[in-house]
Enzyme design. Structure first.
Site, PDB file in Angstrom:
ATOM      1  N   CYS A 192      97.425  73.468 -41.212  1.00  0.00           N
ATOM      2  CA  CYS A 192      96.536  73.578 -41.987  1.00  0.00           C
ATOM      3  C   CYS A 192      95.089  72.995 -41.275  1.00  0.00           C
ATOM      4  O   CYS A 192      94.077  72.355 -42.429  1.00  0.00           O
ATOM      5  CB  CYS A 192      96.670  73.188 -43.477  1.00  0.00           C
ATOM      6  SG  CYS A 192      97.640  74.283 -44.443  1.00  0.00           S
TER       7      CYS A 192
ATOM      8  N   LYS B 139     103.600  65.316 -52.541  1.00  0.00           N
ATOM      9  CA  LYS B 139     104.020  64.296 -51.424  1.00  0.00           C
ATOM     10  C   LYS B 139     104.137  63.021 -51.670  1.00  0.00           C
ATOM     11  O   LYS B 139     104.368  62.197 -50.883  1.00  0.00           O
ATOM     12  CB  LYS B 139     102.397  64.500 -50.533  1.00  0.00           C
ATOM     13  CG  LYS B 139     101.982  65.895 -49.961  1.00  0.00           C
ATOM     14  CD  LYS B 139     100.917  65.709 -49.206  1.00  0.00           C
ATOM     15  CE  LYS B 139     100.190  67.233 -48.851  1.00  0.00           C
ATOM     16  NZ  LYS B 139     101.016  68.019 -47.810  1.00  0.00           N
TER      17      LYS B 139
ATOM     18  N   HIS C  61      91.701  68.777 -43.330  1.00  0.00           N
ATOM     19  CA  HIS C  61      92.805  69.855 -43.772  1.00  0.00           C
ATOM     20  C   HIS C  61      91.786  71.068 -44.374  1.00  0.00           C
ATOM     21  O   HIS C  61      90.994  70.953 -45.138  1.00  0.00           O
ATOM     22  CB  HIS C  61      93.581  69.139 -45.008  1.00  0.00           C
ATOM     23  CG  HIS C  61      94.716  70.121 -45.419  1.00  0.00           C
ATOM     24  ND1 HIS C  61      94.605  71.028 -46.233  1.00  0.00           N
ATOM     25  CD2 HIS C  61      96.049  69.834 -44.987  1.00  0.00           C
ATOM     26  CE1 HIS C  61      95.875  71.536 -46.638  1.00  0.00           C
ATOM     27  NE2 HIS C  61      96.600  71.186 -45.850  1.00  0.00           N
TER      28      HIS C  61
ATOM     29  N   GLN D 289      97.452  62.019 -47.852  1.00  0.00           N
ATOM     30  CA  GLN D 289      98.185  61.473 -46.850  1.00  0.00           C
ATOM     31  C   GLN D 289      98.507  59.918 -46.982  1.00  0.00           C
ATOM     32  O   GLN D 289      99.088  59.450 -46.267  1.00  0.00           O
ATOM     33  CB  GLN D 289      97.804  61.937 -45.426  1.00  0.00           C
ATOM     34  CG  GLN D 289      98.055  63.446 -45.195  1.00  0.00           C
ATOM     35  CD  GLN D 289      99.503  63.646 -45.107  1.00  0.00           C
ATOM     36  OE1 GLN D 289     100.344  62.957 -45.187  1.00  0.00           O
ATOM     37  NE2 GLN D 289      99.791  65.209 -45.388  1.00  0.00           N
TER      38      GLN D 289
ATOM     39  N   ASP E  77      89.918  62.719 -49.646  1.00  0.00           N
ATOM     40  CA  ASP E  77      91.447  63.443 -49.755  1.00  0.00           C
ATOM     41  C   ASP E  77      92.247  62.441 -49.390  1.00  0.00           C
ATOM     42  O   ASP E  77      92.400  61.900 -48.095  1.00  0.00           O
ATOM     43  CB  ASP E  77      91.134  64.468 -48.614  1.00  0.00           C
ATOM     44  CG  ASP E  77      92.721  65.269 -48.659  1.00  0.00           C
ATOM     45  OD1 ASP E  77      93.539  64.881 -49.243  1.00  0.00           O
ATOM     46  OD2 ASP E  77      92.848  66.202 -47.485  1.00  0.00           O
TER      47      ASP E  77
END
Length: 420
Positions: free
Chosen positions: A374, A231, A128, A208, A205
Site C-alpha cells: 500500500c 495491528k 501509506h 505502525q 498516522d
C-alpha cells in the site's frame, strides 16, 4: 553444569496466541507478517465472544441490564485507549472502523471546511495509501496543493527539506510515525513543533507505532492521531481517531444518523456532544470492547518492554541478513542494539520477484508479505516494482528468525541455480 537459558518475551507470551500453534503445508507456522495485521491473544478472543454470548445489546439506547452492561464495557474500553495514548479526555477518542476512516473523517469534517484553493498540504513519499488518497481527493475538490517530503541518503524522513517546504500557506502536515516499508521512526515531535510554528495542523498516522512502542499524544503535541486495532492485537473493524478537544469541538459531524444526535425535528437537528457526534449509527460494539482487552493486554506487558524486545529482535535479524549478499534492504540500518528503526525489513533479492520469494517461503510455513505494501508511490520513488517484507511482533522468537533466514537463503539459492 548446564545453564538454563532465560526465556525471552517471545517465548513467554506465545502460549497466549492460539493461532501460532499450527502447521502450514506440513511445517510449523512462522508468522512474520505483523505489519499487515497482528495475531490475537486468547483474552481478546474471549472478550469478543463474551460480549456476543453474554450481553449482546446496543449501547446508549436502553435501560435494561444487557444494554447497560454493553454501554459500560464499550465506554470503559474508550477510557483504556485514552490512557494508552495519554489523551487528556475521553471526548478526544473517536471510535472508527479503521485508521483509513479516521483519516477520511478529518479530511471531510475539518479539511473541506478549512482548506481552500492555494492552501498547501505536506505529506511524505513514504505514506501509506490511507494517508495519501484522502488528501488527494481533498485537493481535487478544493484546489489545495500537495507537497511531499523526500528521503535522506539513509532513506529516512528529510527534516531539513520539510523545513524548506513549509510556509504560511501550509495548513496541514500529515505524516506516518513509522514507515511500514522503510521501518524508519520519523521525528514526529519535531514535525509537530515546526508545523505549529508555521500555523499548520498535524495529523500522525500511528498504525505502525502504537502496537510497538509507547505513544504519548500530549508529549507529541499532534492535533490528530489515527490508530488501527487489528495491528495491535485487537479485532478487525475497529480503529480510533485522537483529536485535540478544541479542534474536535469546532469540527462538524462526518456522518449523520442515529447516535450522533441530540434532538431531531422534521426540519432540523442538533448533534450530540463529543465523542458521540462523530459516531453515527450502531458501532462495532464487540470489537471496541475487545480493543479495550487488547490495550489491557499490551499495557500489562508494558510498551517499554515490547519496544526493547523488538529492538533486540531487529539487531538479531539484521545481523543474520547481512550474510545474504543478494539482498537490498530498504530504510535506515539499525544501531548495534537494534534501535533507530522498527522490527521489520523490506527487501529485494536481485532479479527474483518478491511474490516468488513469498510463495516458496509459504511452502515451508513462513508467512511474509510481498508487493507494494500500500505504498506504490514509495516503490516508484525507490525504483522497484515491489518488495518482500518480514515484520516482527513481541510474540516472535529468535528461533523463528533462524528458520526464516535459513529458508530465505535456500530459496535464493534455488532461484540462482534456475537463472544460471
Amino acid at each position: 553444569m548446564t545453564l538454563i537459558q532465560e526465556k525471552t518475551l517471545g517465548d513467554k507470551v506465545r502460549s497466549d496466541f492460539p493461532i501460532l500453534h499450527q502447521e502450514v503445508n506440513g511445517h510449523p507456522l512462522v508468522y512474520l507478517d505483523n505489519a499487515a495485521t497482528s495475531q490475537k491473544p486468547q483474552v481478546v478472543i474471549d472478550a469478543l465472544r463474551n460480549y456476543y454470548e453474554g450481553y449482546n445489546s446496543n449501547v446508549h439506547r436502553g435501560v435494561h441490564t444487557l444494554s447497560a452492561k454493553a454501554t459500560d464495557e464499550y465506554e470503559a474500553a474508550r477510557q483504556k485507549v485514552v490512557k494508552f495514548v495519554n489523551a487528556a479526555s475521553y471526548q478526544e477518542i473517536i471510535y472508527t472502523r479503521n485508521a483509513s476512516e479516521a483519516v477520511n473523517l478529518v479530511a471531510y469534517s475539518w479539511g473541506l471546511n478549512n482548506i481552500k484553493a492555494g492552501d498547501e498540504i505536506i505529506l511524505s513519499v513514504m505514506e501509506h495509501h490511507s494517508n495519501l488518497v484522502p488528501w488527494q481527493m481533498l485537493a481535487q475538490r478544493t484546489g489545495a496543493v500537495l507537497k511531499f517530503v523526500e528521503l535522506t541518503e539513509t532513506q529516512t524522513f528529510d527534516l531539513e527539506q520539510f523545513k524548506s517546504l513549509i510556509s504560511t500557506q501550509t495548513k496541514l502536515v500529515s505524516v506516518v510515525h513509522v514507515s511500514n516499508v522503510l521501518g524508519c521512526i520519523n521525528p514526529v515531535e519535531d514535525i509537530c513543533k515546526i508545523a505549529h510554528e508555521n500555523g499548520a495542523k498535524v495529523l500522525i498516522d500511528a498504525c505502525q507505532s502504537l502496537p510497538h512502542m509507547p505513544v504519548d499524544v500530549q508529549a507529541m503535541d499532534c492535533d490528530w492521531l489515527v490508530g488501527s486495532g487489528h495491528k495491535m492485537c485487537a479485532p478487525t473493524g475497529i480503529g480510533f481517531l485522537y483529536g485535540k478537544l478544541e479542534i474536535l469541538n469546532a469540527m462538524s459531524p462526518f456522518l449523520g444518523g442515529g447516535e450522533m444526535i441530540d434532538e431531531v425535528y422534521l426540519d432540523r437537528f442538533t448533534y450530540g456532544e463529543l465523542p458521540h457526534k462523530f459516531e453515527a449509527g450502531t458501532p462495532a460494539i464487540g470489537e471496541a470492547i475487545a480493543l479495550g482487552a487488547a490495550v489491557d493486554y499490551l499495557m500489562g506487558i508494558g510498551m517499554d518492554k515490547i519496544h526493547a524486545y523488538e529492538q533486540e529482535m531487529t539487531a538479531y535479524l539484521f545481523e543474520k541478513l547481512k550474510d545474504i549478499p543478494e539482498l537490498t534492504i530498504y530504510g535506515p540500518k539499525p544501531q548495534a542494539d537494534g534501535s533507530g528503526r522498527a522490527a521489520l525489513a523490506s527487501f529485494t533479492a536481485g532479479e527474483i520477484h518478491a511474490n516468488d520469494l513469498s510463495t516458496l517461503l509459504n511452502d515451508v510455513g513462513i508467512a511474509i508479505r510481498s508487493g507494494h505494501h500500500c505504498t506504490q508511490p514509495l516503490h516508484q520513488y525507490l525504483n522497484v516494482n515491489g518488495s518482500a517484507r518480514v515484520s516482527f511482533y513481541f510474540y516472535n522468537t529468535r528461533e523463528e528468525v533462524d528458520v526464516f533466514v535459513t529458508q530465505l537463503k535456500e530459496t535464493i539459492a534455488f532461484f540462482n541455480q534456475m537463472f544460471s
